[in-house]
Design a protein around this motif. Structure first.
Motif, PDB file in Angstrom:
ATOM      1  N   PRO A  60       0.929  -1.157   0.021  1.00 34.36           N
ATOM      2  CA  PRO A  60       0.084  -0.187   0.015  1.00 34.36           C
ATOM      3  C   PRO A  60       0.942   1.216   0.003  1.00 34.36           C
ATOM      4  O   PRO A  60       2.085   1.221   0.703  1.00 34.36           O
ATOM      5  N   ARG A  61       0.559   2.460  -0.810  1.00 35.68           N
ATOM      6  CA  ARG A  61       1.311   3.533  -1.034  1.00 35.68           C
ATOM      7  C   ARG A  61       1.964   3.916   0.524  1.00 35.68           C
ATOM      8  O   ARG A  61       2.976   4.333   0.694  1.00 35.68           O
ATOM      9  N   GLU A  62       1.013   4.297   1.421  1.00 38.24           N
ATOM     10  CA  GLU A  62       1.252   4.876   2.682  1.00 38.24           C
ATOM     11  C   GLU A  62       2.400   4.095   3.187  1.00 38.24           C
ATOM     12  O   GLU A  62       3.423   4.536   3.906  1.00 38.24           O
ATOM     13  N   LYS A  63       2.051   2.578   3.099  1.00 33.17           N
ATOM     14  CA  LYS A  63       3.317   1.713   3.808  1.00 33.17           C
ATOM     15  C   LYS A  63       4.587   2.048   3.225  1.00 33.17           C
ATOM     16  O   LYS A  63       5.528   2.135   4.015  1.00 33.17           O
ATOM     17  N   TYR A  64       4.546   2.042   2.015  1.00 34.04           N
ATOM     18  CA  TYR A  64       5.862   2.035   1.160  1.00 34.04           C
ATOM     19  C   TYR A  64       6.304   3.258   1.340  1.00 34.04           C
ATOM     20  O   TYR A  64       7.684   3.532   1.880  1.00 34.04           O
ATOM     21  N   LEU A  65       5.661   4.546   1.679  1.00 28.11           N
ATOM     22  CA  LEU A  65       6.265   5.831   1.949  1.00 28.11           C
ATOM     23  C   LEU A  65       6.872   6.045   3.227  1.00 28.11           C
ATOM     24  O   LEU A  65       7.915   6.573   3.519  1.00 28.11           O
ATOM     25  N   ALA A  66       6.424   5.309   4.164  1.00 29.58           N
ATOM     26  CA  ALA A  66       6.799   5.224   5.644  1.00 29.58           C
ATOM     27  C   ALA A  66       8.083   4.301   5.712  1.00 29.58           C
ATOM     28  O   ALA A  66       8.832   4.979   6.254  1.00 29.58           O
ATOM     29  N   TRP A  67       8.086   3.392   4.826  1.00 30.78           N
ATOM     30  CA  TRP A  67       9.232   2.702   4.879  1.00 30.78           C
ATOM     31  C   TRP A  67      10.436   3.402   4.129  1.00 30.78           C
ATOM     32  O   TRP A  67      11.660   3.423   4.576  1.00 30.78           O
ATOM     33  N   ILE A  68      10.281   4.118   2.972  1.00 30.16           N
ATOM     34  CA  ILE A  68      11.204   4.781   2.366  1.00 30.16           C
ATOM     35  C   ILE A  68      11.773   6.034   3.251  1.00 30.16           C
ATOM     36  O   ILE A  68      12.706   6.191   3.079  1.00 30.16           O
ATOM     37  N   GLU A  69      10.892   6.677   4.142  1.00 34.76           N
ATOM     38  CA  GLU A  69      11.356   7.588   4.869  1.00 34.76           C
ATOM     39  C   GLU A  69      12.058   7.063   5.879  1.00 34.76           C
ATOM     40  O   GLU A  69      13.198   7.716   6.184  1.00 34.76           O
ATOM     41  N   ASP A  70      12.069   5.735   6.346  1.00 42.19           N
ATOM     42  CA  ASP A  70      12.844   5.111   7.422  1.00 42.19           C
ATOM     43  C   ASP A  70      14.114   4.944   6.617  1.00 42.19           C
ATOM     44  O   ASP A  70      15.404   5.381   7.430  1.00 42.19           O
ATOM     45  N   VAL A  71      14.026   4.706   5.522  1.00 37.95           N
ATOM     46  CA  VAL A  71      15.674   4.533   4.956  1.00 37.95           C
ATOM     47  C   VAL A  71      16.149   6.008   4.624  1.00 37.95           C
ATOM     48  O   VAL A  71      17.312   5.902   4.959  1.00 37.95           O
ATOM     49  N   GLY A  72      15.525   6.914   4.606  1.00 38.02           N
ATOM     50  CA  GLY A  72      15.856   8.295   4.396  1.00 38.02           C
ATOM     51  C   GLY A  72      16.535   8.793   5.715  1.00 38.02           C
ATOM     52  O   GLY A  72      17.717   9.429   5.704  1.00 38.02           O
ATOM     53  N   VAL A  73      15.928   8.454   6.647  1.00 40.27           N
ATOM     54  CA  VAL A  73      16.355   8.629   8.084  1.00 40.27           C
ATOM     55  C   VAL A  73      17.753   7.852   8.511  1.00 40.27           C
ATOM     56  O   VAL A  73      18.733   8.548   8.723  1.00 40.27           O
ATOM     57  N   ALA A  74      17.888   6.618   7.966  1.00 44.43           N
ATOM     58  CA  ALA A  74      19.006   6.022   8.217  1.00 44.43           C
ATOM     59  C   ALA A  74      20.176   6.481   7.518  1.00 44.43           C
ATOM     60  O   ALA A  74      21.344   6.440   7.870  1.00 44.43           O
ATOM     61  N   VAL A  75      19.925   6.772   5.949  1.00 48.72           N
ATOM     62  CA  VAL A  75      21.014   7.285   5.176  1.00 48.72           C
ATOM     63  C   VAL A  75      21.248   8.715   5.952  1.00 48.72           C
ATOM     64  O   VAL A  75      22.601   9.079   5.878  1.00 48.72           O
ATOM     65  N   LYS A  76      20.651   9.668   6.523  1.00 51.45           N
ATOM     66  CA  LYS A  76      20.756  10.770   6.810  1.00 51.45           C
ATOM     67  C   LYS A  76      21.873  10.928   8.218  1.00 51.45           C
ATOM     68  O   LYS A  76      22.805  11.505   8.164  1.00 51.45           O
ATOM     69  N   ARG A  77      21.600   9.710   8.896  1.00 54.10           N
ATOM     70  CA  ARG A  77      22.429   9.477  10.039  1.00 54.10           C
ATOM     71  C   ARG A  77      24.012   9.051   9.683  1.00 54.10           C
ATOM     72  O   ARG A  77      24.929   9.604  10.370  1.00 54.10           O
TER      73      ARG A  77
END
Ligand SMILES: C[S@@+](CC[C@H](N)C(=O)[O-])C[C@H]1O[C@@H](n2cnc3c(N)ncnc32)[C@H](O)[C@@H]1O
Length: 282
Positions: A60-77
């Protein structure tokens, strides 16, 4: 959690490629030191039902976007304060918002410093090109997957979003620059001291020609030249990372440039292919 790399390859110039068979969010937390990565070049799954070996590319799109946001947070760190995060993503004809939805999610965490359009194929009519030297007729170059539809045009480009922490990462634009068409510009402009100018934010990078399906061990790769240009544009990189390594295109680019690499991939056969490719190039 297994923190041991799947494989570490060492090169002559003391650089290494460290590959983990592991989920990238866990891996970026466990195995990558905070602030240690200069450049991330990656292409995530687009959530469009691509037939990967292990990953199921349909949420589901919302779940995908929440997951990709977690990837972004991990990359930022993991990213250095002046680091660059190049995120390649495209749309599909029936859903032209995917890339921008992902960019909106990243907006919460990064500045959007540049938007590069990766052109895979382009047609230029001789009449539009005018009297450019070397252009004798109409041109149609590059590869694309034809779209069988009366509604949609063939999809000939994708985005490379260039995210940074503060929007002020200094770039080495001439490292990916192009020669001046009109040589009289050299010396005329204060900055034009050599025959090289900023190429701009449309990059024509064709796929390598593939002869048969067996030459295509992964369904969604980018050409090695794409990460190579991103890394060169950033300049001064000591460590490059890719959370979604696939068959190692970013790892190959880092190796070509003599820079260390760390990458994560959940599919063993893709990682094995990445290793084979890395061992093949000198
Ligand atoms: C678009 S492909 C990347 C291809 C790569 N740029 C290349 O040129 O080879 C995305 C990859 O992400 C991998 N993947 C999916 N979920 C992952 C996760 N949580 N952690 C690491 N890799 C993952 C998939 O198996 C797939 O190979």
């Amino acid at each position: 959690m297994n923190n041991r790399p799947y494989r570490v390859l060492r090169y002559g110039n003391d650089s290494t490629a460290t590959l983990y068979l592991k989920d990238c969010i866990a891996g970026f937390g466990d195995d990558v030191r905070e602030g240690s990565v200069d450049v991330v070049v990656t292409s995530p799954p687009y959530n469009i039902g691509v037939g990967y070996n292990s990953y199921h590319d349909s949420m589901p799109r919302e779940k995908y976007l929440a997951w990709i946001e977690d990837v972004g947070v991990a990359v930022k760190r993991a990213l250095a304060d002046d680091g660059s995060f190049f995120l390649n993503i495209g749309n599909r004809p029936k859903d032209q918002w995917i890339a921008w939805d992902v960019a909106s999610v990243m907006r919460k965490h990064f500045a959007l410093q540049n938007v590069i359009t990766w052109v895979k194929s382009i047609a230029i009519g001789k009449a539009d090109a005018g009297n450019y030297p070397g252009i004798a007729g109409d041109i149609a170059v590059g590869h694309f997957k034809p779209v069988a539809s009366e509604r949609f045009l063939n999809d000939c480009y994708e985005y490379i979003f260039h995210f940074t922490k503060h929007g002020d990462a200094k770039l080495d634009k001439l490292a990916v620059g192009i020669p001046y068409q009109d040589k009289s510009n050299i010396g005329r402009w204060k900055k034009a001291k050599q025959d090289r100018r900023d190429r701009g934010n449309t990059w024509f990078i064709p796929y390598e020609t593939i002869q048969s399906r067996k030459d295509r061990p992964h369904p969604a790769t980018f050409p090695v030249k794409l990460p190579e240009m991103c890394i060169m544009l950033h300049g001064h990189a000591r460590l490059v990372a890719d959370p979604f390594t696939g068959i190692g295109s970013t790892a190959l680019a880092a190796k070509r440039l003599g820079i260390s690499f760390v990458g994560f991939e959940i599919d063993k056969s893709y990682l094995d292919e990445a290793i084979d490719r890395l061992l093949l190039i000198s």
